[in-house]
Design an enzyme around this catalytic site. Structure first.
Site, PDB file in Angstrom:
ATOM      1  N   SER A  39       0.820  -1.213   0.000  1.00  0.00           N
ATOM      2  CA  SER A  39       0.000   0.000   0.000  1.00  0.00           C
ATOM      3  C   SER A  39       0.854   1.263   0.000  1.00  0.00           C
ATOM      4  CB  SER A  39      -0.942  -0.023   1.212  1.00  0.00           C
ATOM      5  OG  SER A  39      -0.194  -0.231   2.397  1.00  0.00           O
ATOM      6  N   VAL A  41       3.022   4.060  -2.760  1.00  0.00           N
ATOM      7  CA  VAL A  41       2.577   4.825  -3.931  1.00  0.00           C
ATOM      8  C   VAL A  41       2.193   3.903  -5.077  1.00  0.00           C
ATOM      9  CG1 VAL A  41       4.960   5.126  -4.814  1.00  0.00           C
ATOM     10  CG2 VAL A  41       3.192   6.739  -5.478  1.00  0.00           C
ATOM     11  N   LYS A  62       1.148  -5.555   4.680  1.00  0.00           N
ATOM     12  CA  LYS A  62       1.773  -6.284   5.787  1.00  0.00           C
ATOM     13  C   LYS A  62       1.510  -5.658   7.152  1.00  0.00           C
ATOM     14  CE  LYS A  62       6.428  -6.951   5.644  1.00  0.00           C
ATOM     15  NZ  LYS A  62       7.643  -7.690   5.224  1.00  0.00           N
ATOM     16  N   TRP A  72       8.085   7.804   3.914  1.00  0.00           N
ATOM     17  CA  TRP A  72       9.343   8.401   4.372  1.00  0.00           C
ATOM     18  C   TRP A  72      10.016   9.268   3.317  1.00  0.00           C
ATOM     19  CZ3 TRP A  72      10.428   8.056   9.394  1.00  0.00           C
ATOM     20  CH2 TRP A  72       9.778   7.055  10.127  1.00  0.00           C
ATOM     21  N   ALA A  73       9.500   9.226   2.086  1.00  0.00           N
ATOM     22  CA  ALA A  73      10.174   9.972   1.008  1.00  0.00           C
ATOM     23  C   ALA A  73      10.220  11.448   1.366  1.00  0.00           C
ATOM     24  CB  ALA A  73       9.446   9.752  -0.314  1.00  0.00           C
ATOM     25  N   GLU A 142      18.091  17.817  -7.244  1.00  0.00           N
ATOM     26  CA  GLU A 142      18.781  16.770  -6.491  1.00  0.00           C
ATOM     27  C   GLU A 142      19.916  16.241  -7.348  1.00  0.00           C
ATOM     28  OE1 GLU A 142      16.285  14.480  -3.398  1.00  0.00           O
ATOM     29  OE2 GLU A 142      15.164  14.334  -5.247  1.00  0.00           O
ATOM     30  N   HIS A 262      22.475   5.470  -0.056  1.00  0.00           N
ATOM     31  CA  HIS A 262      22.305   6.926  -0.020  1.00  0.00           C
ATOM     32  C   HIS A 262      23.516   7.531   0.673  1.00  0.00           C
ATOM     33  CE1 HIS A 262      20.708  10.908   0.449  1.00  0.00           C
ATOM     34  NE2 HIS A 262      19.662  10.569  -0.291  1.00  0.00           N
ATOM     35  N   ARG A 311      24.263   9.812  -7.140  1.00  0.00           N
ATOM     36  CA  ARG A 311      24.472   9.271  -5.793  1.00  0.00           C
ATOM     37  C   ARG A 311      25.644   8.324  -5.655  1.00  0.00           C
ATOM     38  NH1 ARG A 311      18.280   8.503  -3.811  1.00  0.00           N
ATOM     39  NH2 ARG A 311      17.994  10.737  -3.660  1.00  0.00           N
ATOM     40  N   HIS A 372      19.723   2.118   0.599  1.00  0.00           N
ATOM     41  CA  HIS A 372      18.584   3.014   0.401  1.00  0.00           C
ATOM     42  C   HIS A 372      17.571   2.515  -0.623  1.00  0.00           C
ATOM     43  CE1 HIS A 372      16.422   6.775   0.336  1.00  0.00           C
ATOM     44  NE2 HIS A 372      16.727   7.016  -0.924  1.00  0.00           N
ATOM     45  N   ARG A 407      19.701   4.418  -9.718  1.00  0.00           N
ATOM     46  CA  ARG A 407      18.497   5.239  -9.868  1.00  0.00           C
ATOM     47  C   ARG A 407      18.827   6.722  -9.757  1.00  0.00           C
ATOM     48  NH1 ARG A 407      14.442   7.143  -5.428  1.00  0.00           N
ATOM     49  NH2 ARG A 407      16.364   7.035  -4.251  1.00  0.00           N
ATOM     50  N   SER A 412      11.876   7.379  -8.336  1.00  0.00           N
ATOM     51  CA  SER A 412      11.171   6.167  -7.923  1.00  0.00           C
ATOM     52  C   SER A 412       9.696   6.398  -7.630  1.00  0.00           C
ATOM     53  CB  SER A 412      11.861   5.518  -6.733  1.00  0.00           C
ATOM     54  OG  SER A 412      12.303   6.483  -5.836  1.00  0.00           O
ATOM     55  N   LEU A 413       9.359   7.494  -6.970  1.00  0.00           N
ATOM     56  CA  LEU A 413       7.924   7.755  -6.775  1.00  0.00           C
ATOM     57  C   LEU A 413       7.267   7.894  -8.149  1.00  0.00           C
ATOM     58  CD1 LEU A 413       8.051  10.318  -3.808  1.00  0.00           C
ATOM     59  CD2 LEU A 413       7.278   7.955  -3.696  1.00  0.00           C
TER      60      LEU A 413
HETATM   61  C1  LIG Z   1      13.824   7.664   3.700  1.00  0.00           C
HETATM   62  C2  LIG Z   1      13.474   7.552   2.244  1.00  0.00           C
HETATM   63  C3  LIG Z   1      13.407   8.683   1.451  1.00  0.00           C
HETATM   64  C4  LIG Z   1      13.081   8.590   0.104  1.00  0.00           C
HETATM   65  N1  LIG Z   1      12.947   9.731  -0.639  1.00  0.00           N
HETATM   66  C5  LIG Z   1      12.509   9.637  -1.919  1.00  0.00           C
HETATM   67  C6  LIG Z   1      12.225  10.801  -2.684  1.00  0.00           C
HETATM   68  O1  LIG Z   1      12.363  11.920  -2.226  1.00  0.00           O
HETATM   69  N2  LIG Z   1      11.787  10.631  -3.961  1.00  0.00           N
HETATM   70  C7  LIG Z   1      11.615   9.404  -4.527  1.00  0.00           C
HETATM   71  O2  LIG Z   1      11.217   9.318  -5.700  1.00  0.00           O
HETATM   72  N3  LIG Z   1      11.863   8.297  -3.806  1.00  0.00           N
HETATM   73  C8  LIG Z   1      12.288   8.382  -2.529  1.00  0.00           C
HETATM   74  N4  LIG Z   1      12.515   7.243  -1.818  1.00  0.00           N
HETATM   75  C9  LIG Z   1      12.228   5.949  -2.430  1.00  0.00           C
HETATM   76  C10 LIG Z   1      10.716   5.779  -2.493  1.00  0.00           C
HETATM   77  O3  LIG Z   1      10.150   6.267  -1.305  1.00  0.00           O
HETATM   78  C11 LIG Z   1      10.353   4.325  -2.666  1.00  0.00           C
HETATM   79  O4  LIG Z   1      11.084   3.745  -3.711  1.00  0.00           O
HETATM   80  C12 LIG Z   1       8.871   4.219  -2.986  1.00  0.00           C
HETATM   81  O5  LIG Z   1       8.113   4.884  -2.024  1.00  0.00           O
HETATM   82  C13 LIG Z   1       8.481   2.768  -3.063  1.00  0.00           C
HETATM   83  O6  LIG Z   1       7.100   2.728  -3.184  1.00  0.00           O
HETATM   84  P1  LIG Z   1       6.402   1.322  -3.292  1.00  0.00           P
HETATM   85  O7  LIG Z   1       4.955   1.586  -3.397  1.00  0.00           O
HETATM   86  O8  LIG Z   1       7.055   0.536  -4.347  1.00  0.00           O
HETATM   87  O9  LIG Z   1       6.773   0.591  -1.908  1.00  0.00           O
HETATM   88  P2  LIG Z   1       6.548   1.017  -0.393  1.00  0.00           P
HETATM   89  O10 LIG Z   1       6.086   2.401  -0.247  1.00  0.00           O
HETATM   90  O11 LIG Z   1       7.771   0.610   0.334  1.00  0.00           O
HETATM   91  O12 LIG Z   1       5.355   0.086   0.032  1.00  0.00           O
HETATM   92  C14 LIG Z   1       5.523  -1.300   0.107  1.00  0.00           C
HETATM   93  C15 LIG Z   1       4.272  -1.881   0.700  1.00  0.00           C
HETATM   94  O13 LIG Z   1       4.294  -3.301   0.600  1.00  0.00           O
HETATM   95  C16 LIG Z   1       3.921  -3.862   1.852  1.00  0.00           C
HETATM   96  N5  LIG Z   1       4.477  -5.205   1.924  1.00  0.00           N
HETATM   97  C17 LIG Z   1       5.779  -5.580   1.886  1.00  0.00           C
HETATM   98  N6  LIG Z   1       5.871  -6.922   1.945  1.00  0.00           N
HETATM   99  C18 LIG Z   1       4.599  -7.398   2.025  1.00  0.00           C
HETATM  100  C19 LIG Z   1       4.037  -8.695   2.131  1.00  0.00           C
HETATM  101  N7  LIG Z   1       4.776  -9.806   2.176  1.00  0.00           N
HETATM  102  N8  LIG Z   1       2.684  -8.810   2.206  1.00  0.00           N
HETATM  103  C20 LIG Z   1       1.902  -7.713   2.184  1.00  0.00           C
HETATM  104  N9  LIG Z   1       2.381  -6.456   2.081  1.00  0.00           N
HETATM  105  C21 LIG Z   1       3.715  -6.312   2.005  1.00  0.00           C
HETATM  106  C22 LIG Z   1       4.453  -2.868   2.862  1.00  0.00           C
HETATM  107  O14 LIG Z   1       3.857  -3.038   4.117  1.00  0.00           O
HETATM  108  C23 LIG Z   1       4.079  -1.568   2.166  1.00  0.00           C
HETATM  109  O15 LIG Z   1       2.725  -1.269   2.346  1.00  0.00           O
HETATM  110  C24 LIG Z   1      12.845   7.321  -0.463  1.00  0.00           C
HETATM  111  C25 LIG Z   1      12.919   6.179   0.321  1.00  0.00           C
HETATM  112  C26 LIG Z   1      13.223   6.283   1.662  1.00  0.00           C
HETATM  113  C27 LIG Z   1      13.282   5.038   2.493  1.00  0.00           C
END
Ligand SMILES: Cc1cc2nc3c(=O)[nH]c(=O)nc-3n(C[C@H](O)[C@H](O)[C@H](O)COP(=O)(O)OP(=O)(O)OC[C@H]3O[C@@H](n4cnc5c(N)ncnc54)[C@H](O)[C@@H]3O)c2cc1C
Length: 619
Positions: A39, A41, A62, A72-73, A142, A262, A311, A372, A407, A412-413
């Site tokens: 859940s 982005v 999860k 956390w982004a 950035e 990072h 990076r 990261h 990357r 990534s968002l």
């Molecule tokens: C501190 C930080 C800062 C960042 N800043 C930036 C930024 O400024 N700009 C940018 O583009 N990117 C940034 N990133 C990277 C970016 O945030 C992530 O790559 C992106 O949010 C990933 O989105 P996602 O939806 O793929 O996964 P996530 O947002 O990580 O969501 C994963 C989901 O899957 C669920 N999940 C995992 N395993 C299971 C399972 N087995 N069963 C059920 N659910 C599960 C989790 O609970 C969660 O809900 C940052 C990352 C971090 C950690």
């Protein structure tokens, strides 16, 4: 609905590798058109777009809806929205950062569809920072970006705003979601097509314990795998579950060796473990300097963009300086911002630093690199389709080819948004009925995947940090591979001998997933005998385009070994093998004991890897 299952063929055929995590059999089942796992982005955008086209969507996640990296982004979302900027310029910066391994069609898709995807996110309810006078979007810079093209929210709280807006929209749309639901494995029908997932739900009444969501389309949006290292910016849920599930389901994963460290993570001491506070690149984008203990700006002269180089360059610059001076960290100096700018522009980072006793207004911030972002993941095409029919991957868990060897910041968002919309369109264009799931057996089938004890999580993290971190070498990787193998062998031997395995629970499932993705990461990092992007081999310090301008693609065999192959060149889309289930059959697995099945083992020093068999279009 009570769970009923077709019994599996004893050899596990028709269900990809036939390997599943050891778990009790599903005691309940629900049905959907699409099940979205995660859940962040990516997951929430897929869910919203699928629901808008009339599909019955179930989101399983999860922990709580907002647990994941998205929240956390900090820095923001990159898109060519500013005056004078263009998708072509964004493309160029992305290709440079990707160090020769980006898939250009994927990047072109990202940068051309990106601006509208961001506008649709705003229409969904996300509020980005704008100029008080003109109302224009405020854009920052950035590392690796030659222009200001990063939209941000709440100063440095972009992810929190994206997450808030998407969760509100999902609730408004009445989309079903199940929290505290750890997805275990993919269900497939007798033809190897996706039929849903098994999952373990904690404390949800009738849906407590292990159950199933049956659906013809499954979208993995499980995020990254930062928890494979001791210190990471990733939250505790980032344990590589989606990649591990996909491997067990027979899907291909790619580029796992490219972990982005990072450069500027708040340094909390040599033994700091788990999620560490990030100091966003945007702080450097607004003019902060990297300095050593003497106050020297060591990035100047190393790259034309100095502190704003991509990076990998900055992380390497910091590591080199740490080695030269024997220091445990460097400093990020932004005292010249003054209190007002810190409070207005970077309130989250300011608070995190102060919570750890550092005041960035008056003190330089101690920083060091930490794990990261996973540039690799489940290998997909431009529609987010994995090599298993009906199984999609989106966001950080996916390897669309956009990031190549590294990357570009804030892509990534954007990738999550753009490819989520493409996946929803593909699912709407190919409606399917869920087939009858084939379940090999309650303990995971003929080739079950024995569970590691929960403490193995920390052992894996220590092994990976010591051997496969920012600095790698043939020697350090061999040590890591050996240690991971021993961990695995002990569990397998006990399992094969008398069926004994650690107690199935969240901690043991996560530890087991971490150890599988760690094995793949190390196997790929050993095989790639060069330095490229965020993969830094001290024993092979040069980039070697002749041998290595290609991807490493890994599959798990039914014998729990890894099949590591290379593509023919940098082009991702053109080198895909047929999908499992296309042409009526899965691609053959190597026989146990064959050269391929013995992986991980390094390629012969002199001989380049043999390219894969003739490419076939992956439509
Ligand atoms: C501190 C930080 C800062 C960042 N800043 C930036 C930024 O400024 N700009 C940018 O583009 N990117 C940034 N990133 C990277 C970016 O945030 C992530 O790559 C992106 O949010 C990933 O989105 P996602 O939806 O793929 O996964 P996530 O947002 O990580 O969501 C994963 C989901 O899957 C669920 N999940 C995992 N395993 C299971 C399972 N087995 N069963 C059920 N659910 C599960 C989790 O609970 C969660 O809900 C940052 C990352 C971090 C950690």
């Amino acid at each position: 609905m009570t769970a009923t299952w077709t019994s599996g063929r004893p050899d596990g055929a028709g269900s990809s590798t036939g390997i599943r995590l050891t778990a009790p059999p599903p005691g309940w089942a629900i049905e959907a058109d699409v099940v979205v796992v995660g859940s962040g982005v990516a997951g929430l955008t897929v869910a919203l777009r699928c629901a808008a086209s009339g599909a019955k969507v179930t989101v399983v996640t999860k922990a709580h809806l907002d647990d994941g990296s998205t929240r956390w982004a900090q820095g923001g979302i990159a898109a060519a929205l500013g005056e004078g900027d263009s998708p072509d310029e964004h493309l160029e910066d992305t290709l440079v950062a990707g160090a020769g391994l980006c898939d250009e069609p994927a990047v072109r898709t990202l940068v051309t569809e990106g601006p509208d995807a961001v506008r649709r996110l705003m229409a969904t309810g996300a509020h980005f920072d704008t100029d008080a006078g003109s109302g224009e979007l405020l854009l920052t810079r950035e590392g690796g970006h030659r222009r200001r093209r990063i939209t941000h929210a709440g100063g440095d709280a972009t992810g929190a705003e994206v997450s808030r807006a998407l969760i509100a929209a999902v609730r408004d749309a009445g989309i079903e979601f199940v929290e505290n639901a750890l997805v275990l494995d993919l269900l497939t029908d007798a033809e190897g097509r996706t039929a849903g997932v098994t999952l373990h739900v904690m404390g949800a009444g009738a849906r407590d314990g292990v159950g199933a969501v049956r659906a013809p389309a499954v979208v993995l949006a499980t995020g990254g795998m930062g928890q494979v290292f001791s210190a990471t910016t990733n939250p505790a849920v980032s344990t590589g579950d989606g990649v591990a599930l996909a491997l067990r389901a027979g899907a291909e994963v790619s580029d796992l060796e490219f972990v982005q460290f990072h450069p500027t993570v708040l340094w909390l001491g040599p033994d700091a473990e788990g999620q560490q506070p990030l100091v966003s690149e945007a702080v450097r984008g607004e003019g902060a300097h990297l300095v050593d203990a003497e106050g020297t700006r060591f990035m100047v002269g190393q790259h034309e963009l100095a502190e704003l180089a991509p990076r990998d360059i900055v992380a390497k610059g910091i590591m080199r300086r740490m080695q030269e001076t024997g220091a445990e960290h460097m400093f990020l100096d932004a005292r010249h911002f003054g209190a007002a700018m810190w409070e207005q522009r970077f309130p989250t980072i300011l608070a995190a630093c102060r919570a750890h006793g550092i005041d960035p207004v008056t003190q330089p911030i101690p920083v060091a690199p930490a794990a990261h972002y996973a540039s690799g993941g489940v290998r997909t095409d431009l529609h987010g389709r994995s090599t298993v029919p009906g199984l999609y991957a989106c966001g950080e868990v996916a390897c669309t080819g956009v990031h190549g060897a590294n990357r570009l910041a804030s892509n990534s968002l954007l990738e999550g948004l753009v490819f989520a919309e493409r996946i929803a369109a593909d699912i709407a264009a190919h409606p399917a009925e869920a087939g009858e799931p084939v379940v090999p057996g309650p303990s995971g089938g003929v080739h079950g995947y024995p569970l590691l004890a929960s403490e193995a999580r920390y052992e894996v993290q220590r092994i990976m940090t010591a051997g496969a971190g920012v600095l790698r070498s043939a020697e350090s990787l061999a040590v890591a591979a050996g240690a991971l193998e021993r961990l695995q062998t002990a569990a397998v031997e006990a399992y094969d001998r008398d069926g004994k395995t650690a107690e199935p629970c969240v901690e043991t499932w996560e530890a087991t997933n971490l150890s599988l993705v760690a094995r793949v990461l190390v196997a790929a990092a050993r095989r790639r005998e060069e330095t490229r992007g965020c993969h830094w081999r001290q024993d092979r310090p040069e980039r070697d385009d002749d041998r290595w301008r290609r991807h490493l693609v890994v599959r798990l065999t039914p014998h729990r070994t890894l099949d590591v192959r290379t593509t023919q060149g940098p082009d991702f889309e053109g080198t895909r093998p047929p999908r499992i289930g296309d042409d009526g059959a899965a691609a053959p697995h190597p026989a146990p004991g064959s050269a391929v099945a013995q992986a991980p083992s390094p390629a012969p020093a002199q001989a380049p890897d043999r390219p894969q068999a003739a490419p076939k279009e992956f439509s």
